[in-house]
Design a protein around this motif. Structure first.
Motif, PDB file in Angstrom:
ATOM      1  N   THR A 293     -28.472  93.785   7.926  1.00 17.71           N
ATOM      2  CA  THR A 293     -27.586  92.816   7.264  1.00 17.71           C
ATOM      3  C   THR A 293     -27.294  91.642   8.180  1.00 17.71           C
ATOM      4  N   ALA A 294     -27.013  91.916   9.453  1.00 16.86           N
ATOM      5  CA  ALA A 294     -26.748  90.840  10.416  1.00 16.86           C
ATOM      6  C   ALA A 294     -27.980  89.961  10.601  1.00 16.86           C
ATOM      7  N   TYR A 295     -29.141  90.580  10.663  1.00 18.45           N
ATOM      8  CA  TYR A 295     -30.383  89.825  10.816  1.00 18.45           C
ATOM      9  C   TYR A 295     -30.613  88.901   9.617  1.00 18.45           C
ATOM     10  N   ILE A 296     -30.452  89.435   8.428  1.00 15.22           N
ATOM     11  CA  ILE A 296     -30.641  88.632   7.216  1.00 15.22           C
ATOM     12  C   ILE A 296     -29.605  87.514   7.155  1.00 15.22           C
ATOM     13  N   ASP A 297     -28.387  87.812   7.597  1.00 11.53           N
ATOM     14  CA  ASP A 297     -27.298  86.832   7.565  1.00 11.53           C
ATOM     15  C   ASP A 297     -27.618  85.595   8.400  1.00 11.53           C
ATOM     16  N   VAL A 298     -28.379  85.767   9.473  1.00 13.36           N
ATOM     17  CA  VAL A 298     -28.694  84.618  10.348  1.00 13.36           C
ATOM     18  C   VAL A 298     -30.104  84.078  10.112  1.00 13.36           C
ATOM     19  N   THR A 299     -30.742  84.529   9.050  1.00 13.34           N
ATOM     20  CA  THR A 299     -32.081  84.070   8.730  1.00 13.34           C
ATOM     21  C   THR A 299     -32.005  82.954   7.698  1.00 13.34           C
ATOM     22  N   TYR A 300     -32.734  81.906   7.937  1.00  9.49           N
ATOM     23  CA  TYR A 300     -32.738  80.755   7.044  1.00  9.49           C
ATOM     24  C   TYR A 300     -34.156  80.486   6.569  1.00  9.49           C
ATOM     25  N   SER A 301     -34.277  80.020   5.363  1.00  8.43           N
ATOM     26  CA  SER A 301     -35.581  79.719   4.797  1.00  8.43           C
ATOM     27  C   SER A 301     -36.015  78.333   5.245  1.00  8.43           C
ATOM     28  N   VAL A 302     -36.878  78.285   6.229  1.00 12.33           N
ATOM     29  CA  VAL A 302     -37.389  77.013   6.739  1.00 12.33           C
ATOM     30  C   VAL A 302     -38.872  77.173   7.036  1.00 12.33           C
ATOM     31  N   PHE A 303     -39.573  76.059   7.161  1.00 15.38           N
ATOM     32  CA  PHE A 303     -40.961  76.112   7.584  1.00 15.38           C
ATOM     33  C   PHE A 303     -41.057  75.496   8.966  1.00 15.38           C
ATOM     34  N   THR A 304     -42.090  75.867   9.675  1.00 17.76           N
ATOM     35  CA  THR A 304     -42.337  75.255  10.975  1.00 17.76           C
ATOM     36  C   THR A 304     -43.632  74.470  10.871  1.00 17.76           C
ATOM     37  N   GLY A 305     -43.717  73.394  11.578  1.00 18.46           N
ATOM     38  CA  GLY A 305     -44.918  72.565  11.543  1.00 18.46           C
ATOM     39  C   GLY A 305     -44.591  71.156  11.123  1.00 18.46           C
ATOM     40  N   ASP A 306     -45.621  70.384  10.935  1.00 20.34           N
ATOM     41  CA  ASP A 306     -45.487  68.966  10.629  1.00 20.34           C
ATOM     42  C   ASP A 306     -45.490  68.708   9.127  1.00 20.34           C
ATOM     43  N   VAL A 307     -45.008  67.515   8.767  1.00 18.52           N
ATOM     44  CA  VAL A 307     -45.141  67.051   7.392  1.00 18.52           C
ATOM     45  C   VAL A 307     -46.638  66.914   7.130  1.00 18.52           C
ATOM     46  N   SER A 308     -47.084  67.447   6.002  1.00 22.35           N
ATOM     47  CA  SER A 308     -48.516  67.437   5.694  1.00 22.35           C
ATOM     48  C   SER A 308     -48.697  67.452   4.191  1.00 22.35           C
ATOM     49  N   ASP A 309     -49.915  67.743   3.774  1.00 25.80           N
ATOM     50  CA  ASP A 309     -50.177  67.874   2.343  1.00 25.80           C
ATOM     51  C   ASP A 309     -49.341  68.985   1.722  1.00 25.80           C
ATOM     52  N   ASN A 310     -49.012  69.998   2.523  1.00 24.50           N
ATOM     53  CA  ASN A 310     -48.248  71.140   2.014  1.00 24.50           C
ATOM     54  C   ASN A 310     -46.732  70.932   2.063  1.00 24.50           C
ATOM     55  N   HIS A 311     -46.268  70.020   2.925  1.00 27.60           N
ATOM     56  CA  HIS A 311     -44.839  69.788   3.087  1.00 27.60           C
ATOM     57  C   HIS A 311     -44.580  68.282   3.131  1.00 27.60           C
TER      58      HIS A 311
ATOM     59  N   GLN B 293     -31.448  72.706   7.194  1.00 29.43           N
ATOM     60  CA  GLN B 293     -31.319  74.170   7.269  1.00 29.43           C
ATOM     61  C   GLN B 293     -31.293  74.645   8.720  1.00 29.43           C
ATOM     62  N   LEU B 294     -32.161  74.071   9.557  1.00 29.34           N
ATOM     63  CA  LEU B 294     -32.166  74.445  10.967  1.00 29.34           C
ATOM     64  C   LEU B 294     -30.855  74.055  11.635  1.00 29.34           C
ATOM     65  N   ALA B 295     -30.359  72.864  11.331  1.00 29.82           N
ATOM     66  CA  ALA B 295     -29.080  72.416  11.897  1.00 29.82           C
ATOM     67  C   ALA B 295     -27.959  73.348  11.464  1.00 29.82           C
ATOM     68  N   LYS B 296     -27.968  73.776  10.194  1.00 27.00           N
ATOM     69  CA  LYS B 296     -26.957  74.718   9.693  1.00 27.00           C
ATOM     70  C   LYS B 296     -27.051  76.037  10.442  1.00 27.00           C
ATOM     71  N   CYS B 297     -28.246  76.504  10.663  1.00 28.57           N
ATOM     72  CA  CYS B 297     -28.449  77.744  11.400  1.00 28.57           C
ATOM     73  C   CYS B 297     -27.832  77.639  12.793  1.00 28.57           C
ATOM     74  N   PHE B 298     -28.146  76.556  13.513  1.00 29.29           N
ATOM     75  CA  PHE B 298     -27.606  76.373  14.858  1.00 29.29           C
ATOM     76  C   PHE B 298     -26.081  76.235  14.827  1.00 29.29           C
ATOM     77  N   ARG B 299     -25.567  75.464  13.880  1.00 33.01           N
ATOM     78  CA  ARG B 299     -24.124  75.265  13.764  1.00 33.01           C
ATOM     79  C   ARG B 299     -23.417  76.604  13.500  1.00 33.01           C
ATOM     80  N   ASP B 300     -23.962  77.377  12.565  1.00 30.73           N
ATOM     81  CA  ASP B 300     -23.360  78.680  12.252  1.00 30.73           C
ATOM     82  C   ASP B 300     -23.354  79.592  13.471  1.00 30.73           C
TER      83      ASP B 300
END
Length: 160
Positions: free
Chosen positions: A118-136, A147-154
């Motif tokens: 539960t603690a692990y899921i609580d601090v997990t955020y849905s984000v991608f890693t990598g560069d802006v591309s055709d997929n992102h 989302q990453l900033a929220k994760c760090f802030r939390d």
């Protein structure tokens, strides 16, 4: 060398390492009487169900074994290394006794597993890693950064 007598170490190469190590590496591992090389196609899950403990550097297999309430030894750095009941491996002469004591007293409670996951899921955020591309696209990149900033802030607020 420090594995307690009566135990065997089953070594299964991580799929990301296939073809990356020289043959002498595997011959060296296979030269130990208490070590068995396992073919990469063998199910890790099946191995975990049949073994006394799971030993990993930092693999997800250790996390899966934790969820199965199996004894887990972590030799490297892993996100689950401080979960209750996880042993930190070391190469000291005393490790054999420490390992035997760990197995003899190991007990993983459902509540501990539930709280850790539960603690692990609580601090997990849905984000991608990598560069802006055709997929992102750039909008996804901006949302990702938020989302990453929220994760760090939390996390900082939790520590505060």
């Amino acid at each position: 060398r420090n594995l307690p007598s009566g135990y065997k170490l089953y070594v299964k190469e991580h799929t990301s390492m296939l073809g990356r190590r020289p043959n002498w590496f595997y011959r060296r591992i296979n030269s130990f009487q208490n070590v068995v090389l396992v073919h990469p196609s063998v199910s890790t899950f099946d191995l975990m169900l049949r073994c006394s403990a799971i030993s990993v550097l930092n693999s997800t297999a250790g996390f899966e074994a934790f969820m199965l309430k199996k004894p887990v030894i972590v030799w490297g750095k892993a996100f689950f290394q401080d979960f209750p009941g996880v042993l930190h491996g070391n190469v000291s002469e005393q490790f054999s006794k420490e390992f035997q004591r760990y197995l003899a007293t190991f007990e993983q409670k459902d509540e501990d597993v539930y709280k850790a996951i539960t603690a692990y899921i609580d601090v997990t955020y849905s984000v991608f890693t990598g560069d802006v591309s055709d997929n992102h696209n750039s909008d996804e990149a901006i949302n990702n950064a938020r989302q990453l900033a929220k994760c760090f802030r939390d996390q900082i607020e939790r520590l505060g």
